[in-house]
Design a protein around this motif. Structure first.
Motif, PDB file in Angstrom:
ATOM      1  N   GLU A   5      71.840 -17.336 -46.744  1.00 42.41           N
ATOM      2  CA  GLU A   5      70.873 -16.515 -46.020  1.00 42.41           C
ATOM      3  C   GLU A   5      69.916 -17.374 -45.197  1.00 42.41           C
ATOM      4  N   ARG A   6      69.619 -18.560 -45.708  1.00 40.15           N
ATOM      5  CA  ARG A   6      68.698 -19.450 -44.985  1.00 40.15           C
ATOM      6  C   ARG A   6      69.392 -20.217 -43.865  1.00 40.15           C
ATOM      7  N   ARG A  57      71.924 -18.705 -42.116  1.00 38.89           N
ATOM      8  CA  ARG A  57      72.467 -17.673 -41.236  1.00 38.89           C
ATOM      9  C   ARG A  57      71.857 -17.705 -39.832  1.00 38.89           C
ATOM     10  N   HIS A  58      70.549 -17.930 -39.716  1.00 37.54           N
ATOM     11  CA  HIS A  58      69.904 -17.887 -38.401  1.00 37.54           C
ATOM     12  C   HIS A  58      70.306 -19.065 -37.518  1.00 37.54           C
ATOM     13  N   LEU A  59      70.887 -20.116 -38.125  1.00 38.58           N
ATOM     14  CA  LEU A  59      71.311 -21.278 -37.351  1.00 38.58           C
ATOM     15  C   LEU A  59      72.703 -21.117 -36.759  1.00 38.58           C
ATOM     16  N   THR A  77      74.343 -16.812 -29.805  1.00 39.84           N
ATOM     17  CA  THR A  77      73.950 -16.302 -31.108  1.00 39.84           C
ATOM     18  C   THR A  77      74.982 -15.291 -31.621  1.00 39.84           C
ATOM     19  N   ALA A 106      75.932 -11.785 -34.116  1.00 39.85           N
ATOM     20  CA  ALA A 106      75.409 -10.514 -34.621  1.00 39.85           C
ATOM     21  C   ALA A 106      76.365  -9.972 -35.668  1.00 39.85           C
ATOM     22  N   ASP A 107      75.847  -9.179 -36.580  1.00 43.67           N
ATOM     23  CA  ASP A 107      76.672  -8.579 -37.624  1.00 43.67           C
ATOM     24  C   ASP A 107      77.592  -7.524 -37.034  1.00 43.67           C
ATOM     25  N   THR A 165      77.376 -12.692 -29.281  1.00 43.51           N
ATOM     26  CA  THR A 165      76.558 -11.774 -28.484  1.00 43.51           C
ATOM     27  C   THR A 165      76.740 -11.958 -26.987  1.00 43.51           C
ATOM     28  N   SER A 206      70.140 -29.749 -34.208  1.00 46.03           N
ATOM     29  CA  SER A 206      69.687 -28.849 -35.269  1.00 46.03           C
ATOM     30  C   SER A 206      69.641 -29.474 -36.656  1.00 46.03           C
TER      31      SER A 206
END
Length: 322
Positions: free
Chosen positions: A7-8, A10-12, A21, A23-24, A32, A168
């Motif tokens: 979960e931590r 995921r945004h990367l 990026t 999207a689910d 996207t 990153s």
């Protein structure tokens, strides 16, 4: 273990094709970007709990294998190796500890900046030999991926297209992986891309080592070839992982396998001849550079790269030219 929760991370995560990026979507993730072929709702599947962020058109892993479970079962944890199932004393004979990796990993960890640096393990489905400190250090935030799923990874990906943004991560660990990729130079370019300015890389790659992993073993490097592979990095440390004694031991194992057509006979011969590794200590470093099973490289990201003349002058072996 210092492995970051998915979960931590995921945004990367980004699209491996265009780095947009994600999207689910039902049953997975999608890119996207409207111009990307992975923008469709079935862009990237999920196998078990692992997002499979692979550009299937450019990878040895196919979408069909993920969908049907053919080939490697992505949802099944990798079983322990033979050495891991043996008593400790016998395991050290069959798979002796890597003596250079702990020292180099310690240098890597001490050079990492800040209170919570991020370290990416490329090919991290299993813990490498001698790199355990990476996972024990509470300060380090570890991200791991491999072409197969594992409890030690957060996602499945192909190292030729790392699904992370540029600049990153603070460090990359890539141990015994580059021989298994089709284009090592592209993978190292990806490592360079995802590292922040001044980021660190630690690599170990075979030279005089027999084929392993069958059809998924492609490449070997001399010491100079390995250095040139990382030519856009400043060298902090480099050298042989082991010496000619270890190389001879492995060759004896495979010679007996070939003569007897028996893997077991080769393993027995390897156990009986394990003392050959001691001979590594008697071989000068320059000779070991010409006859090593593998090489290591610890480096820092830079923009400039070595020239052709510099790599020729880099040679540290025992051979001389007239």
């Amino acid at each position: 273990m210092a492995l970051i929760e998915l979960e931590r991370v995921r945004h990367l995560l980004v699209c491996p094709r265009c780095r947009s990026t994600l999207a689910d979507a039902r049953g997975g993730l999608h890119c996207t970007s409207p111009d990307c072929p992975y923008q469709a709702s079935a862009g990237f599947p999920v196998s078990g709990r692992w997002p499979v962020l692979v550009d299937f058109e450019r990878s040895v892993l196919s979408r069909e294998e993920v969908a049907t479970g053919a080939g490697t079962d992505l949802t099944r944890p990798i079983p322990a190796g033979r050495a891991d199932r043996l008593p400790a004393a016998l395991a050290r004979v069959w798979k002796p500890p890597n003596r250079v990796a702990p020292q180099n990993v310690d240098l890597l960890l001490r050079a990492l900046p800040g209170p919570a640096p991020t370290l990416l393990v490329v090919g991290g489905a299993t813990a490498g030999n001698g790199v355990d400190a990476v996972y024990r250090d509470p300060r380090v935030q570890v991200i791991g991926f491999d072409i197969v799923a594992s409890p030690m990874t957060q996602f499945v990906a192909d190292a030729h297209q790392v699904p992370l943004p540029s600049a990153s991560v603070d460090a990359v660990l890539v141990q015994a992986v580059l021989e298994h990729v089709l284009d090592p130079a592209l993978v190292v370019a990806e490592i360079h891309r995802v590292l922040r300015d001044g980021g660190l890389v630690y690599a170990e790659t075979p030279f005089l080592q027999q084929v392993h992993a069958g059809a998924y073993d492609f490449t070997r490097f001399t010491a100079s070839g390995h250095r040139y592979l990382f030519r856009r990095f400043e060298e902090l440390a480099a050298g042989p992982v082991a010496g000619p004694g270890t190389q001879l031991l492995w060759s004896t194992d495979h010679l007996v396998r070939g003569l007897t057509r028996s893997d077991l006979a080769g393993r027995v011969a390897r156990g009986l001849m394990c003392w050959l590794r001691i001979l590594d200590r008697l071989v000068p470093a320059s000779y070991a550079m010409d006859d090593a099973p593998a090489y290591y490289f610890l480096g820092r990201k830079r923009d400039a790269e070595m020239s052709a003349a510099e790599i020729v002058a880099y040679y540290r072996g025992a051979q001389t030219t007239a």
